[in-house]
Design a protein around this motif. Structure first.
Motif, mmCIF file in Angstrom:
data_model
loop_
_atom_site.group_PDB
_atom_site.id
_atom_site.type_symbol
_atom_site.label_atom_id
_atom_site.label_comp_id
_atom_site.label_asym_id
_atom_site.label_seq_id
_atom_site.Cartn_x
_atom_site.Cartn_y
_atom_site.Cartn_z
ATOM 1 N N GLY A 1 0.814 -1.217 0.000
ATOM 2 C CA GLY A 1 0.000 0.000 0.000
ATOM 3 C C GLY A 1 0.841 1.257 0.000
ATOM 4 O O GLY A 1 0.527 2.236 -0.703
ATOM 5 N N LYS A 2 1.911 1.251 0.759
ATOM 6 C CA LYS A 2 2.767 2.442 0.846
ATOM 7 C C LYS A 2 3.686 2.568 -0.369
ATOM 8 O O LYS A 2 3.828 3.662 -0.943
ATOM 9 C CB LYS A 2 3.612 2.374 2.130
ATOM 10 C CG LYS A 2 2.814 2.317 3.426
ATOM 11 C CD LYS A 2 1.972 3.556 3.643
ATOM 12 C CE LYS A 2 2.811 4.760 3.984
ATOM 13 N NZ LYS A 2 1.955 5.925 4.316
ATOM 14 N N VAL A 3 4.342 1.448 -0.744
ATOM 15 C CA VAL A 3 5.371 1.503 -1.790
ATOM 16 C C VAL A 3 4.767 1.550 -3.191
ATOM 17 O O VAL A 3 5.177 2.360 -4.039
ATOM 18 C CB VAL A 3 6.319 0.293 -1.659
ATOM 19 C CG1 VAL A 3 7.317 0.267 -2.815
ATOM 20 C CG2 VAL A 3 7.040 0.336 -0.329
ATOM 21 N N VAL A 4 3.794 0.682 -3.458
ATOM 22 C CA VAL A 4 3.246 0.580 -4.817
ATOM 23 C C VAL A 4 2.183 1.643 -5.082
ATOM 24 O O VAL A 4 2.168 2.271 -6.146
ATOM 25 C CB VAL A 4 2.654 -0.829 -5.052
ATOM 26 C CG1 VAL A 4 2.041 -0.925 -6.450
ATOM 27 C CG2 VAL A 4 3.729 -1.887 -4.862
ATOM 28 N N PHE A 5 1.295 1.867 -4.096
ATOM 29 C CA PHE A 5 0.164 2.763 -4.345
ATOM 30 C C PHE A 5 0.288 4.109 -3.622
ATOM 31 O O PHE A 5 -0.519 5.008 -3.859
ATOM 32 C CB PHE A 5 -1.139 2.073 -3.911
ATOM 33 C CG PHE A 5 -1.429 0.805 -4.667
ATOM 34 C CD1 PHE A 5 -1.872 0.852 -5.984
ATOM 35 C CD2 PHE A 5 -1.242 -0.440 -4.081
ATOM 36 C CE1 PHE A 5 -2.129 -0.311 -6.695
ATOM 37 C CE2 PHE A 5 -1.487 -1.612 -4.780
ATOM 38 C CZ PHE A 5 -1.934 -1.546 -6.086
ATOM 39 N N GLY A 6 1.265 4.233 -2.739
ATOM 40 C CA GLY A 6 1.463 5.500 -2.050
ATOM 41 C C GLY A 6 0.272 5.936 -1.218
ATOM 42 O O GLY A 6 -0.041 7.142 -1.141
ATOM 43 N N LEU A 7 -0.390 4.986 -0.590
ATOM 44 C CA LEU A 7 -1.570 5.327 0.213
ATOM 45 C C LEU A 7 -1.157 6.132 1.448
ATOM 46 O O LEU A 7 -0.121 5.855 2.065
ATOM 47 C CB LEU A 7 -2.289 4.044 0.645
ATOM 48 C CG LEU A 7 -2.925 3.237 -0.495
ATOM 49 C CD1 LEU A 7 -3.504 1.929 0.037
ATOM 50 C CD2 LEU A 7 -4.017 4.048 -1.185
ATOM 51 N N PRO A 8 -1.951 7.116 1.828
ATOM 52 C CA PRO A 8 -1.603 7.945 2.986
ATOM 53 C C PRO A 8 -1.871 7.235 4.308
ATOM 54 O O PRO A 8 -2.762 6.397 4.407
ATOM 55 C CB PRO A 8 -2.536 9.154 2.823
ATOM 56 C CG PRO A 8 -3.728 8.589 2.108
ATOM 57 C CD PRO A 8 -3.201 7.532 1.169
ATOM 58 N N GLY A 9 -1.122 7.592 5.320
ATOM 59 C CA GLY A 9 -1.365 7.072 6.661
ATOM 60 C C GLY A 9 -1.076 5.584 6.787
ATOM 61 O O GLY A 9 -0.380 4.991 5.974
ATOM 62 N N MET A 10 -1.626 5.007 7.852
ATOM 63 C CA MET A 10 -1.466 3.583 8.105
ATOM 64 C C MET A 10 -2.787 2.868 7.889
ATOM 65 O O MET A 10 -3.814 3.490 7.578
ATOM 66 C CB MET A 10 -0.987 3.367 9.552
ATOM 67 C CG MET A 10 0.350 4.028 9.858
ATOM 68 S SD MET A 10 1.719 3.321 8.906
ATOM 69 C CE MET A 10 1.879 1.735 9.720
ATOM 70 N N LEU A 11 -2.761 1.544 8.032
ATOM 71 C CA LEU A 11 -3.997 0.777 7.907
ATOM 72 C C LEU A 11 -5.012 1.276 8.932
ATOM 73 O O LEU A 11 -4.660 1.516 10.095
ATOM 74 C CB LEU A 11 -3.723 -0.704 8.137
ATOM 75 C CG LEU A 11 -3.181 -1.511 6.952
ATOM 76 C CD1 LEU A 11 -2.681 -2.855 7.442
ATOM 77 C CD2 LEU A 11 -4.280 -1.702 5.914
ATOM 78 N N PRO A 12 -6.284 1.446 8.521
ATOM 79 C CA PRO A 12 -7.313 1.877 9.465
ATOM 80 C C PRO A 12 -7.442 0.923 10.647
ATOM 81 O O PRO A 12 -7.183 -0.280 10.526
ATOM 82 C CB PRO A 12 -8.586 1.868 8.605
ATOM 83 C CG PRO A 12 -8.093 2.039 7.206
ATOM 84 C CD PRO A 12 -6.782 1.316 7.152
ATOM 85 N N ALA A 13 -7.872 1.465 11.772
ATOM 86 C CA ALA A 13 -7.966 0.665 12.996
ATOM 87 C C ALA A 13 -8.921 -0.511 12.838
ATOM 88 O O ALA A 13 -8.700 -1.583 13.410
ATOM 89 C CB ALA A 13 -8.404 1.563 14.159
#
Length: 250
Positions: free
Chosen positions: A123-135
């Motif tokens: 999620g972070k590396v490939v798609f650059g999603l913001p923040g962390m996984l939702p709680a």
């Protein structure tokens, strides 16, 4: 639990770790590649990525992975004279069944942690999603680990009953298929009968798929926890009784 220590020692050189690490990485990678190739956007960020990786993983691969772990766990006991040695020991049938279930369920829990870490990295590396996984998805991960306990108990029982490595895995494939059909038809009560359905349903929580509301409600959490407790008690008790009856015949 005296019988747990030998089972943990067996894990040091076990092939189980290959399944625990590679299976979730491959499945999450496949979902990611499919998303990238198709050009489909992650409309709902982390939840959409979760749907295309973890929910997909829960349909068939999760059950097959636990089945393989169970077959690997019992394979050594069915070889040579190990079965007779196991039965001649001082450990009770109940303690053997509980130890096997604990080890297989523990491996399944680690497999889910690997899946969680893989989704986070992708999620972070490939798609650059913001923040962390939702709680809520972190909470769902805990429920998946718990929901796999009855499945671990059932597959352990099947692998205990037969010397065949593949037969219990084939049963898992059929069970997962039936569960997908039932959940797709929104028969969520199947989680109280089929451990395969419980494990798959756990992965669908908070995603809005297969009859899920899309929100992690107390009712859905309570149903998964109740089914986990009920099925674990029943399957472990039946497996213990079954092992008692196989003592002399083995």
């Amino acid at each position: 639990m005296p019988t747990l220590r030998p089972e943990l020692i067996k894990l040091k050189r076990s092939q189980s770790w290959i399944i625990v690490v590679l299976l979730p990485v491959i499945m999450a990678g496949a979902g990611t590649v499919n998303t990238v190739v198709s050009g489909a956007a992650l409309d709902d960020g982390w939840h959409t990525l979760w749907l295309r990786t973890v929910v997909f993983f829960g349909l068939f691969p999760l059950a097959l992975g636990v089945a393989i772990l169970a077959s690997l766990s019992w394979r050594a006991d069915h070889r040579d004279g190990n079965w007779n040695a196991l039965m001649a020991g001082t450990a009770t049938s109940g303690s053997i069944v509980r130890a096997k279930t604990a080890v297989i369920a523990g491996l399944a829990a680690i497999m889910q942690l690997v899946m969680l870490a893989t989704v986070l990295v992708l999620g972070k590396v490939v798609f650059g999603l913001p923040g962390m996984l939702p709680a809520d998805l972190l909470g769902v991960s805990v429920l998946i680990m718990l929901g796999c306990i009855p499945l671990a108990a059932l597959q352990s029982w099947l692998s205990m009953r037969t010397r065949s490595f593949a037969a219990p895995i084939a049963v898992a494939l059929v069970g997962a298929g039936i569960s997908v059909l039932l959940l797709n038809a929104k028969v969520t009560g199947a989680i109280f009968v089929l451990p395969y359905a419980l494990a798959a349903r756990s992965t669908q929580l908070s995603t809005g798929t297969f009859g899920d509301s899309g929100t992690l409600t107390l009712g859905a959490v309570g149903a998964v926890l109740a089914a986990t407790a009920l099925l674990t008690v029943v399957v472990v008790a039946v497996a213990g009784r079954s092992l008692d009856r196989r003592d002399v015949a083995a």
